[in-house]
Write a protein that holds these residues in place. Structure first.
Motif, short mmCIF file in Angstrom:
data_model
loop_
_atom_site.label_atom_id
_atom_site.label_comp_id
_atom_site.label_asym_id
_atom_site.label_seq_id
_atom_site.Cartn_x
_atom_site.Cartn_y
_atom_site.Cartn_z
N GLN A 1 0.84 -1.20 0.00
CA GLN A 1 0.00 0.00 0.00
C GLN A 1 0.88 1.26 0.00
N ASN B 1 -6.19 4.65 -1.25
CA ASN B 1 -4.76 4.31 -1.34
C ASN B 1 -4.41 3.82 -2.73
N TYR C 1 -2.64 0.58 -4.40
CA TYR C 1 -2.30 -0.80 -4.10
C TYR C 1 -1.51 -1.40 -5.25
#
Length: 756
Positions: free
Chosen positions: A494, A569, A571
């Motif tokens: 992440q 986020n 990823y």
């Protein structure tokens, strides 16, 4: 190779001429000293074992062959003469390698003296030990200063401990050959100071729970057993008492000193091993640690049977051998979890020891005999004799490696490793604890094998063990900058930051938890685990299944990674494959100039070789490796990026392998789901130049439902056969009944998952 005729004559002659009591080779020994002959050897090879071995010589093929090989090796060394050089080198250098070879030769020569009753071997041991006595009392600390705990013969106390573990066995074998004066000289000037240096003088090495300390504990304890030194034996078992250490001070190997006040051999059994026998540092270091664990345990069993050491912690030492053998692929190579060098296998000498001791002191599992037969050698001691007789009498059966779940942690409550096996396919799913200082930041990662060949790999460690040209044979800086980082593994990273921010202090306090492990149905085997603290506010649940279905040529992998986060986020989800790219269903561009993917946390070591935008519900990628075809199908959307990367950026000394990966990048997402299938199919013959079944059998993979409670996946084959897999994301107990409706169709089942 059969034992040669001359050697057969020797062992038969020795058997016929051995007397019950042999004359001591040293003329100065007294009758009272001779009367102690039954007390030595007593450590590993016992006096009774010597009698039993001599009675069987020439009639136990694998033992006779092992004995012949050792005799030839030691005879060459005796002919070459003794060399005890002044220490100066790191691992791989001459003085390091010579002292290392000496410890092996000393131990083997001692065994030969007892088994063959030939004085030349005892004299060789005595002469070399006296040279070590003369050298050791003059030695300062080793001149190489890199180690957190410097030895005297070697650059680190770890190798000094190796030396003493083996040499203790040699000393035990020649104990009665030596005069009392000679023994006093060796014990006063060599063995006792040696044991003191690696323990009292080096508490930062000795007072820990770590494989290093295990070697130190065993070394001190074994020489203590030979010398009947109760103080050394207790120091080995329980650590150094009343020693004040800063428990918060971190050493350069990532461990903490005297953590929680626990130290010594027993603490090193209690903490690293789970009840299933999994060792938290991983199979590579379990293999390394098993030798001192088992050899010292055998010595304790023989000399201090009242300790019942093989029953300690419900017999975990013997359990651990079965666990370790199950942590190997079809070729016997250990899975490279955490710091692990690829290619290390159960053909290693430490595993010969483990198999023989486990068979002799355990329940004489006939499956172990088949491993011993593959190893083609046995120990020259009581346990080796037991294995040799078992093989001679035809008792061996195949060692059957099945799907297995091994818990981690002292009480089995710190995650674990799940291995799913179906036909030639092996899935290794790592949801274990940090793994001490040798751990990697790779929660919920996996690797995939077919018949011993890597399909999706774990990189392992960044080190060239005992190759002096590469950092003195020690860990390279790339082990921290690459191999330990999350992006080096097949799991989610992440925001280009490693799990637990790459901090040992955080990682060692957290671990994933098992959601469920199901192998009752050999056609659908599933392992599922969740982790909550790799990133603040983010939870991950990964469910992996090996599915054997009549509409597929071979079993295939289904991988479901569910990510839930409180914030948006980026990823990154890599697949570290091997082989040649064949085909994709997306268009990609290759840059003219290779640039790193990022600047830190492992990203600085990845070159970007290709860039694409996903433009379909499924992105497909196929490749060829070792004349087998593989296809990956993953659920994507138009915002996903697909990158071809290759390890090797910012690596001017070429310390890293140039391995490829396919990386799926998903930006600006809070909750997301990665769903992938991997198929093995067909083969290619370079002889006939023919390709069989070279294309994927899957036409589509679709997410039918994804809620807090359930995730449902639809897999459709090229022949329009539809498969439905549903996993329970919360209540996954076997006895729980589930019912839900998806697109107007009802599904009911009991247990963790549904597949049809």
């Amino acid at each position: 190779m059969k034992i040669n005729q001359s050697f057969s004559f020797v062992v038969i002659f020795l058997f016929l001429t051995f007397s019950c009591k042999k004359e001591n080779a040293s003329e100065t020994n007294t009758k009272s000293e001779l009367s102690t002959s039954q007390e030595h050897p007593k450590l590993i090879l016992t006096a009774q074992g010597v009698k039993d071995i001599r009675a069987q010589l020439g009639n136990i093929p694998i033992f006779d062959k092992s004995l012949q090989a050792v005799k030839e090796e030691v005879d060459v060394e005796i002919e070459a003469g003794i060399d005890v050089p002044v220490p100066k080198d790191y691992s791989g250098g001459y003085t390091h390698s010579r002292h290392k070879k000496n410890w092996f030769v000393l131990q083997k020569a001692g065994l030969l003296y007892q088994i063959l009753d030939d004085e030349k071997y005892a004299k060789y041991v005595k002469d070399m030990l006296m040279q070590y006595e003369a050298l050791y009392k003059t030695l300062p600390l080793h001149p190489k200063t890199r180690s957190y705990a410097r030895g005297k013969l070697f650059w680190q106390c770890l190798n000094d401990s190796n030396w003493l573990v083996y040499v203790s066995q040699a000393y035990d074998c020649v104990y009665n050959y030596l005069t009392e004066e000679e023994r006093h000289k060796l014990e006063t000037n060599l063995f006792k100071p040696f044991a003191d240096h690696i323990s009292v003088d080096s508490p930062q090495f000795y007072q820990r729970v770590h494989n290093h300390s295990t070697w130190g504990n065993a070394a001190v304890g074994m020489i203590g057993l030979v010398m009947d030194d109760e103080e050394l034996i207790n120091r080995a078992l329980y650590g150094i008492k009343d020693l004040k250490l800063d428990a918060t001070k971190k050493d350069d190997d990532g461990g903490y000193l005297n953590k929680d006040g626990k130290a010594g051999f027993l603490a090193n059994i209690e903490e690293p091993f789970s009840p299933d026998g999994y060792y938290n540092e991983g199979p590579y270091y379990q293999r390394y640690a098993m030798y001192p664990f088992l050899i010292f345990a055998e010595g304790l069993h023989n000399v201090k049977p009242e300790l019942n050491i093989f029953d300690y912690k419900e017999g975990v030492l013997l359990k651990s051998i079965n666990a370790l053998l199950n942590l190997s692929d079809a070729d016997g190579d250990f899975f490279p979890l955490n710091d692990g060098q690829k290619g290390m296998s159960y053909y290693n000498g430490a595993l010969v020891t483990a198999v023989d001791i486990s068979y002799h002191f355990g329940d004489q599992d006939p499956g172990l005999l088949s491993i011993a037969k593959q190893q083609d050698k046995v120990l020259l001691d009581d346990s080796g004799l037991a294995v040799a007789l078992g093989i001679k009498n035809g008792k061996e059966k195949p060692f059957d490696k099945k799907s297995i779940n091994l818990s981690d942690g002292p009480e089995g409550k710190q995650g674990g490793v799940g291995i799913l096996r179906n036909q030639d396919l092996e899935l290794v799913f790592k949801y274990a604890s940090q793994g001490s200082s040798h751990g990697h930041y790779d929660k919920l990662s996996y690797s995939l094998y077919e018949n011993g060949e890597e399909i999706i790999q774990d990189y392992g460690l960044a080190r060239f063990v005992n190759i002096e040209q590469k950092g003195g044979g020690n860990y390279l800086k790339e082990n921290k900058t690459w191999a330990k980082q999350t992006i080096a593994h097949n799991t989610v990273t992440q925001n280009e930051t490693s799990h637990y921010n790459g901090k040992y202090e955080i990682g060692s306090q957290n671990h994933p938890d098992l959601h469920y492990f199901s192998t009752d149905n050999d056609k659908v085997q599933v392992v599922s685990s969740e982790v909550k603290n790799t990133y603040p506010g983010t939870e991950m649940l990964r469910t992996m299944a090996i599915i054997k279905d009549e509409d597929f040529e071979k079993p295939f992998l289904l991988d479901i990674m569910k990510v839930t986060s409180a914030s948006a986020n980026q990823y990154d989800f890599p697949y570290y494959y091997f082989g040649q790219v064949l085909q994709t269903n997306f268009e990609y561009k290759s840059p003219e100039i290779l640039k790193p993917l990022g600047t830190k946390n492992g990203y600085q070591h990845l070159y970007v070789e290709g860039v694409a935008k996903a433009n379909k519900d499924n992105s497909k990628f196929s490749w060829l490796n070792n004349n087998k075809f593989y296809s990956l199908t993953t659920v994507t959307d138009n915002n996903d990026e697909i990158l071809f990367t290759r390890i090797g950026a910012n690596d001017p000394e070429f310390n890293l392998r140039r391995d490829p990966s396919l990386l799926l990048r998903r930006k600006n997402s809070k909750n997301t789901l990665f769903v992938t299938t991997i198929e093995s199919h067909g083969n290619y013959s370079p002889v006939t130049e023919s390709a069989l079944n070279s294309k994927s059998n899957i036409s589509s993979v679709k997410v039918l439902l994804d809620t807090k409670l359930y995730t449902a996946i639809e897999i459709t084959t090229i022949n329009d056969k539809t498969k439905i897999f549903i996993t329970a994301n919360t209540n996954a107990l076997k006895e729980v009944k589930h019912a839900l409706t998806i697109n107007g169709k009802n599904y009911e089942w009991s247990g963790s998952y549904y597949f049809k």
